[in-house]
Design a protein around this motif. Sequence first.
Motif, PDB file in Angstrom:
ATOM      1  N   ARG A 170     -43.069  21.569  18.152  1.00  0.00           N
ATOM      2  CA  ARG A 170     -43.583  22.124  16.865  1.00  0.00           C
ATOM      3  C   ARG A 170     -42.320  21.359  15.748  1.00  0.00           C
ATOM      4  O   ARG A 170     -41.962  20.810  15.470  1.00  0.00           O
ATOM      5  CB  ARG A 170     -42.825  23.372  16.012  1.00  0.00           C
ATOM      6  CG  ARG A 170     -44.495  24.726  16.721  1.00  0.00           C
ATOM      7  CD  ARG A 170     -45.879  23.867  15.515  1.00  0.00           C
ATOM      8  NE  ARG A 170     -45.131  24.250  14.348  1.00  0.00           N
ATOM      9  CZ  ARG A 170     -45.624  25.553  14.164  1.00  0.00           C
ATOM     10  NH1 ARG A 170     -46.545  26.380  14.721  1.00  0.00           N
ATOM     11  NH2 ARG A 170     -45.478  25.341  12.849  1.00  0.00           N
ATOM     12  N   ASP A 171     -40.836  21.305  16.875  1.00  0.00           N
ATOM     13  CA  ASP A 171     -39.828  21.057  16.082  1.00  0.00           C
ATOM     14  C   ASP A 171     -39.605  19.624  17.112  1.00  0.00           C
ATOM     15  O   ASP A 171     -38.367  20.061  18.678  1.00  0.00           O
ATOM     16  CB  ASP A 171     -38.699  22.387  16.285  1.00  0.00           C
ATOM     17  CG  ASP A 171     -37.294  21.346  15.446  1.00  0.00           C
ATOM     18  OD1 ASP A 171     -37.174  20.544  15.333  1.00  0.00           O
ATOM     19  OD2 ASP A 171     -36.341  22.786  15.745  1.00  0.00           O
ATOM     20  N   SER A 174     -37.497  17.325   7.603  1.00  0.00           N
ATOM     21  CA  SER A 174     -36.976  18.032   8.917  1.00  0.00           C
ATOM     22  C   SER A 174     -38.732  18.464   9.097  1.00  0.00           C
ATOM     23  O   SER A 174     -39.319  17.506  10.045  1.00  0.00           O
ATOM     24  CB  SER A 174     -36.298  18.832   9.219  1.00  0.00           C
ATOM     25  OG  SER A 174     -36.196  19.251  10.237  1.00  0.00           O
ATOM     26  N   GLN A 175     -38.736  19.479   8.447  1.00  0.00           N
ATOM     27  CA  GLN A 175     -40.430  19.662   8.860  1.00  0.00           C
ATOM     28  C   GLN A 175     -41.111  18.891   8.367  1.00  0.00           C
ATOM     29  O   GLN A 175     -42.296  18.151   9.032  1.00  0.00           O
ATOM     30  CB  GLN A 175     -41.253  20.660   8.376  1.00  0.00           C
ATOM     31  CG  GLN A 175     -40.572  22.238   8.288  1.00  0.00           C
ATOM     32  CD  GLN A 175     -40.864  23.481   7.644  1.00  0.00           C
ATOM     33  OE1 GLN A 175     -41.032  23.412   6.582  1.00  0.00           O
ATOM     34  NE2 GLN A 175     -41.236  24.533   8.088  1.00  0.00           N
ATOM     35  N   SER A 230     -35.779  25.743  18.801  1.00  0.00           N
ATOM     36  CA  SER A 230     -36.325  24.942  17.883  1.00  0.00           C
ATOM     37  C   SER A 230     -36.498  26.072  16.394  1.00  0.00           C
ATOM     38  O   SER A 230     -36.151  27.241  16.725  1.00  0.00           O
ATOM     39  CB  SER A 230     -38.125  25.289  18.011  1.00  0.00           C
ATOM     40  OG  SER A 230     -39.001  24.868  17.580  1.00  0.00           O
ATOM     41  N   ARG A 231     -36.529  25.285  15.221  1.00  0.00           N
ATOM     42  CA  ARG A 231     -36.100  26.111  14.032  1.00  0.00           C
ATOM     43  C   ARG A 231     -37.626  26.395  13.333  1.00  0.00           C
ATOM     44  O   ARG A 231     -37.461  27.228  12.597  1.00  0.00           O
ATOM     45  CB  ARG A 231     -35.676  25.395  13.305  1.00  0.00           C
ATOM     46  CG  ARG A 231     -33.800  24.232  13.700  1.00  0.00           C
ATOM     47  CD  ARG A 231     -33.584  23.437  12.759  1.00  0.00           C
ATOM     48  NE  ARG A 231     -34.477  22.190  13.078  1.00  0.00           N
ATOM     49  CZ  ARG A 231     -34.305  20.381  13.036  1.00  0.00           C
ATOM     50  NH1 ARG A 231     -33.344  20.492  11.753  1.00  0.00           N
ATOM     51  NH2 ARG A 231     -35.524  19.692  14.022  1.00  0.00           N
ATOM     52  N   TRP A 232     -38.776  26.088  13.838  1.00  0.00           N
ATOM     53  CA  TRP A 232     -40.229  26.060  13.093  1.00  0.00           C
ATOM     54  C   TRP A 232     -41.369  26.680  14.312  1.00  0.00           C
ATOM     55  O   TRP A 232     -42.606  26.510  13.718  1.00  0.00           O
ATOM     56  CB  TRP A 232     -40.799  24.220  13.058  1.00  0.00           C
ATOM     57  CG  TRP A 232     -39.343  23.701  12.492  1.00  0.00           C
ATOM     58  CD1 TRP A 232     -39.432  21.953  12.976  1.00  0.00           C
ATOM     59  CD2 TRP A 232     -39.131  23.728  10.874  1.00  0.00           C
ATOM     60  NE1 TRP A 232     -38.134  21.440  12.397  1.00  0.00           N
ATOM     61  CE2 TRP A 232     -37.578  22.801  11.085  1.00  0.00           C
ATOM     62  CE3 TRP A 232     -39.092  24.830  10.399  1.00  0.00           C
ATOM     63  CZ2 TRP A 232     -37.330  22.166  10.110  1.00  0.00           C
ATOM     64  CZ3 TRP A 232     -37.860  24.344   9.557  1.00  0.00           C
ATOM     65  CH2 TRP A 232     -37.009  23.765   9.132  1.00  0.00           C
ATOM     66  N   GLU A 283     -40.031  25.846  23.856  1.00  0.00           N
ATOM     67  CA  GLU A 283     -40.010  25.774  22.997  1.00  0.00           C
ATOM     68  C   GLU A 283     -39.048  27.724  22.682  1.00  0.00           C
ATOM     69  O   GLU A 283     -40.041  28.872  22.410  1.00  0.00           O
ATOM     70  CB  GLU A 283     -40.208  25.288  21.607  1.00  0.00           C
ATOM     71  CG  GLU A 283     -41.194  23.998  21.131  1.00  0.00           C
ATOM     72  CD  GLU A 283     -41.467  23.624  19.966  1.00  0.00           C
ATOM     73  OE1 GLU A 283     -42.781  24.005  20.888  1.00  0.00           O
ATOM     74  OE2 GLU A 283     -40.697  23.350  19.364  1.00  0.00           O
ATOM     75  N   ARG A 312     -35.303  20.701   3.774  1.00  0.00           N
ATOM     76  CA  ARG A 312     -35.871  21.549   5.076  1.00  0.00           C
ATOM     77  C   ARG A 312     -37.321  20.783   4.837  1.00  0.00           C
ATOM     78  O   ARG A 312     -38.158  20.691   5.918  1.00  0.00           O
ATOM     79  CB  ARG A 312     -36.145  23.398   4.045  1.00  0.00           C
ATOM     80  CG  ARG A 312     -37.287  24.231   5.301  1.00  0.00           C
ATOM     81  CD  ARG A 312     -37.428  25.546   4.187  1.00  0.00           C
ATOM     82  NE  ARG A 312     -36.579  25.969   4.233  1.00  0.00           N
ATOM     83  CZ  ARG A 312     -36.322  26.826   5.359  1.00  0.00           C
ATOM     84  NH1 ARG A 312     -36.127  26.843   7.013  1.00  0.00           N
ATOM     85  NH2 ARG A 312     -34.662  27.722   5.251  1.00  0.00           N
ATOM     86  N   SER A 371     -41.032  16.416  11.461  1.00  0.00           N
ATOM     87  CA  SER A 371     -41.593  16.535  12.681  1.00  0.00           C
ATOM     88  C   SER A 371     -43.314  16.866  12.266  1.00  0.00           C
ATOM     89  O   SER A 371     -43.799  16.365  13.786  1.00  0.00           O
ATOM     90  CB  SER A 371     -40.787  18.199  12.637  1.00  0.00           C
ATOM     91  OG  SER A 371     -39.957  18.316  14.109  1.00  0.00           O
TER      92      SER A 371
END
Length: 250
Positions: free
Chosen positions: A153-154, A137-138, A118-120, A199, A134, A141
């Motif tokens: 989250r991601d 993508s956010q 997960s990035r977020w 995650e 960014r 999601s």
Amino acid sequence: MPNTLVIIPTYNERDNIGPIVARVRASVPAADVLIVDDASPDGTGVLADALVAGDAHVHVLHRRSKAGLGAAYLEAFGWGLSRGYDRLVQLDADGSHLPEQLPALLRASETADVVMGSRWVPGGMVENWPWHRRALSQGGSIYSRVILRLRQRDVTGGYRVYSQYALERMRLSNIDSLGYCFQIDMLLHAVQAHLLVVEVPITFVERTLGSSKMSGRIVAEAMGRVTLWGLTGKGATRSAVSQPAANTGG
């Protein structure tokens, strides 16, 4: 380590496939690698065959045409499950998913059915993305989480580990998303199967070689499908047991 298969789909990844396979083999030497090439016109498949010839842990699945990321993964899952792999990993060929972080995901998979890089979540990050990428993508999601009632989250991230048990419970024959929406569809099926989804924070790095397959049209099509799912009741009615992040010690 469980019997692990790292799946790497490719389409025109000639410059990336050799280095990424070498990094995977160095990071998780006991794991096998399956390259799934969609008849790349740039010769990626030929390079994949050369890698197979030099390493018994590397395999290749040649597909006849470019049919979408989801189709490639679904065929690869079938290939891996039929050969008894316990853990099946999704990993991009372009270097955006760091193979050096795979041991942390695999440690989390010892107690989880599905592990999502997960990035977020806290500790996750993205390198070399402009602000609008960014935000896209956010935003995708967040929108998908809300309309489909997902806790994760991601939801669009593609660096994942699935257990054999998870894939057998998820009714993969019902997955009909082949492109950008595939990752959301897979997560939704995992949630609806009441699997334990965890995650783990990762660092996502923008590719430096080759060209991205992402476009605004692809994202718009995916969000349209997510909206339809939400309006027709395909969203999660009761979220699976989930954790926002795993303490992997790495």
